[in-house]
Design a protein around this motif. Structure first.
Motif, PDB file in Angstrom:
ATOM      1  N   GLU A 111       0.823  -1.204   0.000  1.00 35.89           N
ATOM      2  CA  GLU A 111       0.000   0.000   0.000  1.00 35.89           C
ATOM      3  C   GLU A 111       0.861   1.261   0.000  1.00 35.89           C
ATOM      4  OE1 GLU A 111      -3.972  -1.910   2.091  1.00 35.89           O
ATOM      5  OE2 GLU A 111      -2.572  -0.777   3.327  1.00 35.89           O
ATOM      6  N   LEU A 114       1.997   1.704  -3.529  1.00 36.10           N
ATOM      7  CA  LEU A 114       0.923   2.230  -4.373  1.00 36.10           C
ATOM      8  C   LEU A 114       0.801   3.735  -4.204  1.00 36.10           C
ATOM      9  CD1 LEU A 114      -1.690   1.511  -6.150  1.00 36.10           C
ATOM     10  CD2 LEU A 114      -2.912   1.830  -3.993  1.00 36.10           C
ATOM     11  N   ALA A 155      -2.403   4.830 -13.277  1.00 37.88           N
ATOM     12  CA  ALA A 155      -2.665   3.425 -12.951  1.00 37.88           C
ATOM     13  C   ALA A 155      -2.753   3.233 -11.447  1.00 37.88           C
ATOM     14  CB  ALA A 155      -1.565   2.541 -13.539  1.00 37.88           C
ATOM     15  N   ALA A 156      -1.832   3.865 -10.726  1.00 37.54           N
ATOM     16  CA  ALA A 156      -1.842   3.753  -9.267  1.00 37.54           C
ATOM     17  C   ALA A 156      -3.103   4.394  -8.699  1.00 37.54           C
ATOM     18  CB  ALA A 156      -0.601   4.426  -8.682  1.00 37.54           C
ATOM     19  N   SER A 159      -6.128   2.181  -9.348  1.00 36.67           N
ATOM     20  CA  SER A 159      -6.093   1.018  -8.456  1.00 36.67           C
ATOM     21  C   SER A 159      -6.554   1.406  -7.059  1.00 36.67           C
ATOM     22  CB  SER A 159      -4.680   0.439  -8.389  1.00 36.67           C
ATOM     23  OG  SER A 159      -4.314  -0.146  -9.620  1.00 36.67           O
ATOM     24  N   GLN A 162     -10.416   1.901  -7.132  1.00 33.81           N
ATOM     25  CA  GLN A 162     -11.345   0.850  -7.525  1.00 33.81           C
ATOM     26  C   GLN A 162     -10.974  -0.567  -7.097  1.00 33.81           C
ATOM     27  OE1 GLN A 162     -13.166   1.363 -11.616  1.00 33.81           O
ATOM     28  NE2 GLN A 162     -11.383   2.675 -11.902  1.00 33.81           N
ATOM     29  N   ALA A 163      -9.691  -0.879  -6.965  1.00 34.81           N
ATOM     30  CA  ALA A 163      -9.290  -2.266  -6.734  1.00 34.81           C
ATOM     31  C   ALA A 163      -9.800  -2.779  -5.381  1.00 34.81           C
ATOM     32  CB  ALA A 163      -7.767  -2.392  -6.796  1.00 34.81           C
ATOM     33  N   TYR A 166      -7.651  -2.809  -2.146  1.00 35.20           N
ATOM     34  CA  TYR A 166      -7.306  -1.563  -1.460  1.00 35.20           C
ATOM     35  C   TYR A 166      -8.509  -0.949  -0.743  1.00 35.20           C
ATOM     36  CZ  TYR A 166      -3.008  -1.996  -4.113  1.00 35.20           C
ATOM     37  OH  TYR A 166      -1.823  -2.465  -4.637  1.00 35.20           O
TER      38      TYR A 166
END
Length: 221
Positions: A111, A114, A155-156, A159, A162-163, A166
């Motif tokens: 994390e 990220l 991209a980070a 992520s 939405q990912a 996380y």
């Protein structure tokens, strides 16, 4: 065991004991460093302390009435402004991050990476742009901010937003699942404003508790 062997054994045992005693301290220091880094990144991600600082600069009376109104003393007022600042936000948030780290130690490294990859910085720019728009009445140009970001940063950021892996980090930051790809831009903006208002209220109430300010001050004329 001869004398030489016994001396060597004792020396080895002493070294092993010392290393075992030192290891917990080293681990504790490494963990504290991770907590500090995560705290810095989460505060950058949702920079309410900076927003509060700007409000305080613009209005000497912010955030609550003084001069006895609502029972707020000058010292309490100074305390509130100290708590509702970048340093104050960091103090508050570090408590949350430490608790999160204790419950999710295996997540921290990924994390942190990220957030360091650009997610934190990009969100910071969007939040501050939204705050400026609220203050000035001039709409924020989110497209310009996003188009200036690198592919890695975008991209980070996506992520983070939405990912599923996380989701815990989003809760820690205070944003929750504010972004929903299935909803319109207007709906997401409205949800973001609601989250922002809720977080500001949470920080205010925490500051009032720390500074021992009665909630009646919120409703004073």
């Amino acid at each position: 065991m001869n004398r030489s062997a016994r001396a060597s054994f004792i020396a080895l045992a002493t070294l092993l004991g010392a290393s075992l005693l030192a290891a917990p301290d080293a681990r504790a220091q490494a963990n504290a460093a991770k907590i500090d880094r995560m705290t810095d990144l989460v505060v950058e991600l949702m920079p309410f302390g900076k927003i509060f600082e700007d409000l305080a600069k613009a209005d000497p009376q912010w955030p609550l009435p003084m001069g006895g109104k609502g029972g707020v003393t000058k010292s309490q007022h100074a305390c509130l402004r100290g708590e509702l600042s970048p340093a104050g936000q960091r103090r508050m948030k570090r408590v949350d991050v430490a608790a999160y780290a204790a419950q999710n130690p295996a997540r921290l490294d990924a994390e942190i990476r990220l957030l360091e990859s650009g997610a934190s910085r990009l969100m910071n720019q969007l939040v501050l742009a939204g705050a400026d728009a609220e203050r000035t009445g001039v709409a924020a140009n989110e497209a310009a901010i996003l188009s200036a970001a690198s592919v890695e940063q975008l991209a980070a950021f996506m992520s983070l937003m939405q990912a599923p892996e996380y989701a815990g980090l989003r809760r820690l930051a205070g944003m929750g699942d504010v972004f929903d790809a299935s909803k319109s831009k207007e709906e997401n903006e409205a949800a973001g404003e609601e989250v922002g208002a809720d977080l500001a209220t949470q920080y205010m109430l925490k500051a009032m508790g720390t500074c021992e300010v009665s909630t009646s001050a919120l409703f004073s004329e």
